[in-house]
Design a protein around this motif. Structure first.
Motif, PDB file in Angstrom:
ATOM      1  N   ALA A  37      10.034   5.648  -0.537  1.00  0.00           N
ATOM      2  CA  ALA A  37       9.091   6.465   0.238  1.00  0.00           C
ATOM      3  C   ALA A  37       8.508   7.526  -0.694  1.00  0.00           C
ATOM      4  O   ALA A  37       9.056   7.832  -1.764  1.00  0.00           O
ATOM      5  CB  ALA A  37       9.791   7.117   1.433  1.00  0.00           C
ATOM      6  N   ARG A  38       7.400   8.114  -0.262  1.00  0.00           N
ATOM      7  CA  ARG A  38       6.734   9.160  -1.047  1.00  0.00           C
ATOM      8  C   ARG A  38       6.777  10.454  -0.245  1.00  0.00           C
ATOM      9  O   ARG A  38       6.494  10.467   0.951  1.00  0.00           O
ATOM     10  CB  ARG A  38       5.300   8.759  -1.352  1.00  0.00           C
ATOM     11  N   ILE A  39       7.155  11.555  -0.920  1.00  0.00           N
ATOM     12  CA  ILE A  39       7.221  12.852  -0.252  1.00  0.00           C
ATOM     13  C   ILE A  39       6.299  13.837  -0.951  1.00  0.00           C
ATOM     14  O   ILE A  39       5.845  13.612  -2.077  1.00  0.00           O
ATOM     15  CB  ILE A  39       8.668  13.404  -0.220  1.00  0.00           C
ATOM     16  N   HIS A  40       6.044  14.949  -0.246  1.00  0.00           N
ATOM     17  CA  HIS A  40       5.201  16.001  -0.798  1.00  0.00           C
ATOM     18  C   HIS A  40       6.050  17.188  -1.198  1.00  0.00           C
ATOM     19  O   HIS A  40       6.892  17.652  -0.415  1.00  0.00           O
ATOM     20  CB  HIS A  40       4.163  16.464   0.233  1.00  0.00           C
ATOM     21  N   ALA A  41       5.833  17.678  -2.385  1.00  0.00           N
ATOM     22  CA  ALA A  41       6.480  18.915  -2.816  1.00  0.00           C
ATOM     23  C   ALA A  41       5.742  20.110  -2.207  1.00  0.00           C
ATOM     24  O   ALA A  41       4.660  19.971  -1.624  1.00  0.00           O
ATOM     25  CB  ALA A  41       6.498  19.005  -4.340  1.00  0.00           C
ATOM     26  N   ARG A  42       6.316  21.278  -2.333  1.00  0.00           N
ATOM     27  CA  ARG A  42       5.708  22.480  -1.742  1.00  0.00           C
ATOM     28  C   ARG A  42       4.337  22.761  -2.330  1.00  0.00           C
ATOM     29  O   ARG A  42       3.424  23.244  -1.642  1.00  0.00           O
ATOM     30  CB  ARG A  42       6.637  23.674  -1.971  1.00  0.00           C
ATOM     31  N   ASP A  43       4.154  22.428  -3.617  1.00  0.00           N
ATOM     32  CA  ASP A  43       2.866  22.698  -4.263  1.00  0.00           C
ATOM     33  C   ASP A  43       1.853  21.585  -4.040  1.00  0.00           C
ATOM     34  O   ASP A  43       0.779  21.597  -4.638  1.00  0.00           O
ATOM     35  CB  ASP A  43       3.070  22.933  -5.760  1.00  0.00           C
ATOM     36  N   GLY A  44       2.192  20.585  -3.212  1.00  0.00           N
ATOM     37  CA  GLY A  44       1.269  19.490  -2.906  1.00  0.00           C
ATOM     38  C   GLY A  44       1.440  18.263  -3.766  1.00  0.00           C
ATOM     39  O   GLY A  44       0.812  17.229  -3.498  1.00  0.00           O
ATOM     40  N   ALA A  45       2.236  18.359  -4.811  1.00  0.00           N
ATOM     41  CA  ALA A  45       2.457  17.192  -5.673  1.00  0.00           C
ATOM     42  C   ALA A  45       3.203  16.105  -4.890  1.00  0.00           C
ATOM     43  O   ALA A  45       4.013  16.389  -4.003  1.00  0.00           O
ATOM     44  CB  ALA A  45       3.255  17.597  -6.899  1.00  0.00           C
ATOM     45  N   THR A  46       2.903  14.846  -5.230  1.00  0.00           N
ATOM     46  CA  THR A  46       3.593  13.727  -4.592  1.00  0.00           C
ATOM     47  C   THR A  46       4.741  13.262  -5.475  1.00  0.00           C
ATOM     48  O   THR A  46       4.631  13.238  -6.700  1.00  0.00           O
ATOM     49  CB  THR A  46       2.632  12.554  -4.327  1.00  0.00           C
ATOM     50  N   ILE A  47       5.835  12.896  -4.812  1.00  0.00           N
ATOM     51  CA  ILE A  47       7.040  12.459  -5.525  1.00  0.00           C
ATOM     52  C   ILE A  47       7.466  11.119  -4.943  1.00  0.00           C
ATOM     53  O   ILE A  47       7.676  10.996  -3.726  1.00  0.00           O
ATOM     54  CB  ILE A  47       8.187  13.477  -5.366  1.00  0.00           C
ATOM     55  N   ASP A  48       7.558  10.098  -5.799  1.00  0.00           N
ATOM     56  CA  ASP A  48       8.101   8.799  -5.361  1.00  0.00           C
ATOM     57  C   ASP A  48       9.624   8.889  -5.372  1.00  0.00           C
ATOM     58  O   ASP A  48      10.220   9.285  -6.373  1.00  0.00           O
ATOM     59  CB  ASP A  48       7.625   7.682  -6.294  1.00  0.00           C
ATOM     60  N   CYS A  49      10.228   8.487  -4.243  1.00  0.00           N
ATOM     61  CA  CYS A  49      11.685   8.622  -4.100  1.00  0.00           C
ATOM     62  C   CYS A  49      12.290   7.347  -3.538  1.00  0.00           C
ATOM     63  O   CYS A  49      11.625   6.564  -2.848  1.00  0.00           O
ATOM     64  CB  CYS A  49      12.030   9.775  -3.141  1.00  0.00           C
ATOM     65  N   LEU A  50      13.575   7.168  -3.839  1.00  0.00           N
ATOM     66  CA  LEU A  50      14.420   6.234  -3.106  1.00  0.00           C
ATOM     67  C   LEU A  50      15.279   7.074  -2.166  1.00  0.00           C
ATOM     68  O   LEU A  50      16.042   7.939  -2.609  1.00  0.00           O
ATOM     69  CB  LEU A  50      15.301   5.418  -4.053  1.00  0.00           C
TER      70      LEU A  50
END
Length: 506
Positions: free
Chosen positions: A347-360
């Motif tokens: 899944a992909r999440i959003h960091a507080r600064d708006g950056a996207t992070i790909d995660c398991l």
């Protein structure tokens, strides 16, 4: 009328009328001539012996005894003269004799019969004209009693049963003996107050009143006498039951000492968990299952997302807008709501600064105190995804002109494009086109019958294909074949099934 002979009795209207009366009875009925010939049996009696005709029971009492071996419930085999059918012929009157019935040549009983006798005398001279054996199949009742006995004895929860008529213990299980240190013979035939199971109970008067009335005794703390003269703190409860048609009380116990130790160990475990959670290098969070409110996040989670604990704790993940989209959030939360724990869900999440992070994303249902919670773990794979994307783009550039590649090179490039683990050994190109069709349908979850219908082939043909697939890829189970295929990027969904086989078997 004189007592009829075997032949004469068969021809009388009396016998025909008697057969008509008892033919539809639920109880089994066997009619026996005084000369020990079996005259007739109704359908119930035949069913209770697993046969279809009177001839299968035997022509005579001796034949019956040769075909069916009887024993008492204590495993003592009946002597010839003790068979109910023999006792009837001998003029013995009895009721409620319980025997186990074993078919000749077998070791274990098939049925439990409760048998009684009846003698029909001649109206003129009082001599027996017909002997009757009346049978009830009580197998289900005794099987239930056996299951209860086994369950009671095997149950690790300490328990005793007392008879309400005299308050004497009639059964005790191993759990009670181990908890208290009593021997079985020290308990049986003692009364509830000889071994006082209600000693110092916090509601003793209520318990004694309920016991006298044969009503449920609610859970309460009490002290249970033990052989060394001490007492053990327990929770005791009573449940009225019937045993052998006698009202009884089942007492069950919970030893509070192990529970206190467990509660202490749990507190220490939770403390260790909290320290491990906070120090873990993997981003982790704890949220309530109901509403998905975050109640704890660790330092690694804060570093990855940029959210301070005070900014995210006490808020549902949907409100924080952690997920890339509401669709992803609903999909994950629906899986958790249905009791499924995630394992490596991409899944992909959003960091507080708006950056996207790909995660398991992985989850585990846990319980903290009295609350049902979810432990979340996030593995940042953003860099790995970027590397994979570059590799895929390079492969796709090379594969735009593949006319000079061999089939094996193409297959290897395809595997590289979708890298999987443990793909050594045979590949998909080792299977025939039809075997790949069958493997595709296996991956879709089809069973052999459905595969046969889909391919319009005989069941044997499908089984032969499956056997050849197993032999080629080195597996022996369906689930292993599916795992082998998926490890090679083959899930069967995109396969267009080919023309049906021609070798349809008769």
């Amino acid at each position: 009328m004189k007592a009829a002979s075997f032949k004469t009795l068969r021809e009388t209207a009396d016998l025909r009328h008697l057969r008509q009366i008892i033919a539809g009875l639920d109880e089994g009925v066997i009619l026996i001539d005084p000369d020990q010939s079996l005259l007739w049996a109704n359908d119930s009696a035949l069913t209770m012996h697993g046969v279809d005709t009177i001839a299968d029971l035997g022509a005579t009492v001796n034949d019956y005894r040769a075909r069916f071996q009887l024993r008492y419930r204590n495993n003592h085999r009946l002597e010839a003269d003790d068979y109910p059918i023999e006792r009837v012929v001998a003029g013995d009157s009895f009721s409620e004799v319980v025997v186990e019935v074993i078919v000749a040549g077998e070791d274990q009983p098939r049925w439990v019969h409760q048998v009684r006798s009846l003698v029909l005398n001649d109206a003129d001279d009082g001599e027996p004209a017909c002997l009757v054996l009346v049978i009830q199949d009580v197998s289900a009742r005794y099987e239930a009693e056996d299951r209860f006995e086994q369950s009671f004895n095997a149950n690790p929860a300490p328990a005793v049963i007392c008879r309400l008529s005299d308050l004497r213990f009639v059964k005790v299980n191993q759990g009670f003996l181990e908890m208290t240190g009593y021997q079985r013979e020290q308990v049986l035939c003692k009364t509830v107050y000889d071994i006082d199971v209600l000693r110092a109970a916090d509601r003793r008067d209520l318990a004694k009143e309920r016991l006298a009335e044969g009503r449920t005794i609610p859970q309460m703390e009490a002290e249970l006498d033990i052989p060394d003269g001490g007492a053990k703190l327990v929770i005791v409860a009573g449940q009225p039951i019937e045993m052998d048609e006698q009202p009884c009380m089942l007492f069950t116990f919970a030893d509070l000492e192990p529970r206190r130790k467990a509660e202490s160990a749990l507190r220490h475990s939770e403390e260790r968990f909290t320290r491990t959670f906070e120090m873990a290098p993997v981003p982790m969070a704890i949220g309530a299952r109901d509403g998905h409110l975050l109640c704890e996040v660790n330092t690694s989670f804060t570093q990855m997302t940029g959210y301070a604990p005070t900014e995210i704790m006490g808020r549902p993940l949907g409100e924080v807008e952690l997920w890339e989209s509401s669709t992803v959030r609903r999909e994950i939360e629906a899986g958790i709501a249905h009791g499924r724990d995630l394992r490596g869900h991409e899944a992909r999440i959003h960091a507080r600064d708006g950056a996207t992070i790909d995660c398991l994303v992985s989850t585990e249902s846990i319980r903290l105190g009295d609350d049902d919670c979810v432990l979340w773990a996030f593995q940042d794979i953003t860099q790995r995804k970027a590397t994979e994307l570059e590799l895929v783009e390079a492969i796709e550039a090379v594969m735009k002109d593949t006319s000079w590649f061999s089939r094996s090179i193409m297959d290897k490039l395809a595997r590289l494009r979708a890298p999987q683990t443990d793909v050594s050994g045979p590949g998909l190109d080792d299977l025939t086109a039809r075997e790949r069709d069958v493997l595709a349908l296996i991956c879709r979850g089809y069973d052999d019958k459905r595969i046969a219908r889909t391919l319009n082939v005989a069941g044997n043909t499908v089984r032969n294909h499956v056997a050849r697939i197993y032999a080629k890829i080195g597996v022996n189970r369906r689930i292993a074949a599916v795992a082998w295929a998926r490890a090679r990027g083959f899930d069967g969904e995109g396969v267009v099934i080919g023309e049906p086989d021609r070798e349809i078997e008769a």
